[in-house]
Design a protein around this motif. Sequence first.
Motif, PDB file in Angstrom:
ATOM      1  N   HIS A  39       4.167   8.217   0.443  1.00  0.00           N
ATOM      2  CA  HIS A  39       5.099   7.445  -0.273  1.00  0.00           C
ATOM      3  C   HIS A  39       5.601   7.839  -1.555  1.00  0.00           C
ATOM      4  O   HIS A  39       5.835   7.132  -2.224  1.00  0.00           O
ATOM      5  CB  HIS A  39       4.583   6.069  -0.237  1.00  0.00           C
TER       6      HIS A  39
ATOM      7  N   GLY B 248      -6.620   8.103  -2.003  1.00  0.00           N
ATOM      8  CA  GLY B 248      -5.735   8.419  -1.243  1.00  0.00           C
ATOM      9  C   GLY B 248      -4.585   7.523  -0.996  1.00  0.00           C
ATOM     10  O   GLY B 248      -3.506   7.880  -0.347  1.00  0.00           O
ATOM     11  N   SER B 249      -4.797   6.285  -1.609  1.00  0.00           N
ATOM     12  CA  SER B 249      -3.504   5.320  -1.466  1.00  0.00           C
ATOM     13  C   SER B 249      -3.731   4.549  -2.897  1.00  0.00           C
ATOM     14  O   SER B 249      -4.935   4.366  -3.531  1.00  0.00           O
ATOM     15  CB  SER B 249      -3.449   4.577  -0.326  1.00  0.00           C
ATOM     16  N   GLU B 250      -2.609   3.828  -3.200  1.00  0.00           N
ATOM     17  CA  GLU B 250      -2.687   2.961  -4.579  1.00  0.00           C
ATOM     18  C   GLU B 250      -2.283   1.424  -3.671  1.00  0.00           C
ATOM     19  O   GLU B 250      -1.162   1.513  -3.257  1.00  0.00           O
ATOM     20  CB  GLU B 250      -1.755   3.393  -5.387  1.00  0.00           C
TER      21      GLU B 250
ATOM     22  N   GLN C   5      -7.314   3.428  -4.310  1.00  0.00           N
ATOM     23  CA  GLN C   5      -8.140   2.941  -3.125  1.00  0.00           C
ATOM     24  C   GLN C   5      -8.688   4.465  -2.716  1.00  0.00           C
ATOM     25  O   GLN C   5      -9.120   4.513  -1.551  1.00  0.00           O
ATOM     26  CB  GLN C   5      -7.562   2.116  -2.255  1.00  0.00           C
TER      27      GLN C   5
ATOM     28  N   LYS D  41       7.417   5.210  -4.295  1.00  0.00           N
ATOM     29  CA  LYS D  41       6.397   4.472  -4.974  1.00  0.00           C
ATOM     30  C   LYS D  41       7.183   3.908  -6.316  1.00  0.00           C
ATOM     31  O   LYS D  41       7.395   4.651  -6.909  1.00  0.00           O
ATOM     32  CB  LYS D  41       5.403   5.368  -5.358  1.00  0.00           C
TER      33      LYS D  41
ATOM     34  N   HIS E   2       0.900  -1.034  -0.025  1.00  0.00           N
ATOM     35  CA  HIS E   2       0.039   0.008  -0.059  1.00  0.00           C
ATOM     36  C   HIS E   2       0.809   1.164  -0.001  1.00  0.00           C
ATOM     37  O   HIS E   2       1.751   1.396   0.839  1.00  0.00           O
ATOM     38  CB  HIS E   2      -0.789   0.201   1.199  1.00  0.00           C
ATOM     39  N   TYR E   3       0.450   2.249  -0.869  1.00  0.00           N
ATOM     40  CA  TYR E   3       1.326   3.572  -1.160  1.00  0.00           C
ATOM     41  C   TYR E   3       0.383   4.528  -0.997  1.00  0.00           C
ATOM     42  O   TYR E   3      -0.476   4.692  -1.762  1.00  0.00           O
ATOM     43  CB  TYR E   3       2.157   3.643  -2.471  1.00  0.00           C
ATOM     44  N   GLU E   4       0.526   5.291   0.156  1.00  0.00           N
ATOM     45  CA  GLU E   4      -0.402   6.461   0.396  1.00  0.00           C
ATOM     46  C   GLU E   4      -0.077   7.642  -0.400  1.00  0.00           C
ATOM     47  O   GLU E   4       1.125   7.963  -0.541  1.00  0.00           O
ATOM     48  CB  GLU E   4      -0.410   6.754   1.953  1.00  0.00           C
ATOM     49  N   ASP E   5      -0.973   8.278  -0.884  1.00  0.00           N
ATOM     50  CA  ASP E   5      -0.494   9.540  -1.548  1.00  0.00           C
ATOM     51  C   ASP E   5      -0.167  10.782  -0.793  1.00  0.00           C
ATOM     52  O   ASP E   5      -0.634  10.923   0.332  1.00  0.00           O
ATOM     53  CB  ASP E   5      -1.978  10.215  -2.326  1.00  0.00           C
TER      54      ASP E   5
END
Length: 387
Positions: free
Chosen positions: A92, A127-129, A125, A96, A86-89
Amino acid sequence: MSIEKKVWLISGFVTLGLALVLFKLWIELNHFDEDPTQLPDQASVDAYLQDLPNLPSYQVKTGIFIKSFSFTGASDVHVSGYIWQHYEDGVHDAIKPAEGEVGFILPEAAEAASGLIEDAYRIDQGGSELIGWYFEQTLRQAFDYTSYPFDHKTVWVRFWPGEFDVNVALIPDFSAYPATGPNDIFGIDNRIVMGTWERENTYFDYRLSDLDTTLGIGKNEYQTNLPELHYNFVIKRNFANAFIVHMIPLIVVTMLLFGAVMTVTRRPNLVERHDFSTSSVIGTCSVLFFVILLAHVQLREGFAGSPVIYMESFFFLMYFLLLAVSVNTYFFAAEAVPSLWFIHYKDNLIPKACFWPFVLSCMVIITAYNLNLKDSPKDEVGIQVQN
């Protein structure tokens, strides 16, 4: 009651008691102790990371699902499945991975170039990918199987972050599993083919790296103290298979050897009935020696280059018994050493009555010694291939 009956009665009770002790030791040897380093939830992860000398700049949630694994060699395990992160906008963005890149390293991959790690999905998702990869890799690990066939093995997938120039800690994605407690099995396909093994447990834990180098990167002190995320699944060998293949032949040979000892006599009626002679007993021991030797060679080929394993100790015991029975028979028949009264007493009564107590006493001592080795601290180990 005659002396002979008393001796045999004592021998029977001692044999039964030793058999019960051996059975109890086998149960303890087959017991798996939980690893105290298990990380069952996010709170345990936070507590672990807080104790590190260098707090990580980034924390990336990472999960894994094992679809299959197989043993391809004495030190190699082929594993396939899915790994996701999970990478948060805004958090990360600097680390990323782009399309076609991977956000982790599997440092124990034996041949990374021939393995497979490819993008499986990328999901926004809000706010995150979420990025998932499908992987097929052969992982090389150090294996310990001195307790065979009572060995429990921990096969692990070891993760490094994809970036070396920043302080990144990979943390388990607990929310992706229904339960991650100490006794829960997760992250592995329920229909996976285990062969001669049974699943015992699965868990995440951390182990500090010891690279003994900064990899040439200046001010990179945390690379020698990196919290490496491990996904572990514990498997137990199916004892029944090993017992049938190795233990039953040993038991049968031991019974035949006991039968040969029981034919040793000086009584005329029994000599004629049993057709006893020194050469016949020694000949029987010679035949049984080659049977045991071939079985020992077959077992040793499966564990080439390893120390003496638990099961192998019984073969050395059998070699000693074959030699002891031959020597006992020769001295009894030759009467060359009258001072060896325990051999001649009551028609070789003492060696006959002590046969099973001696065998079981040796087995108890060997088992207790291996149980002590199992409980003693040692380095982390993985799994050995033996079908």
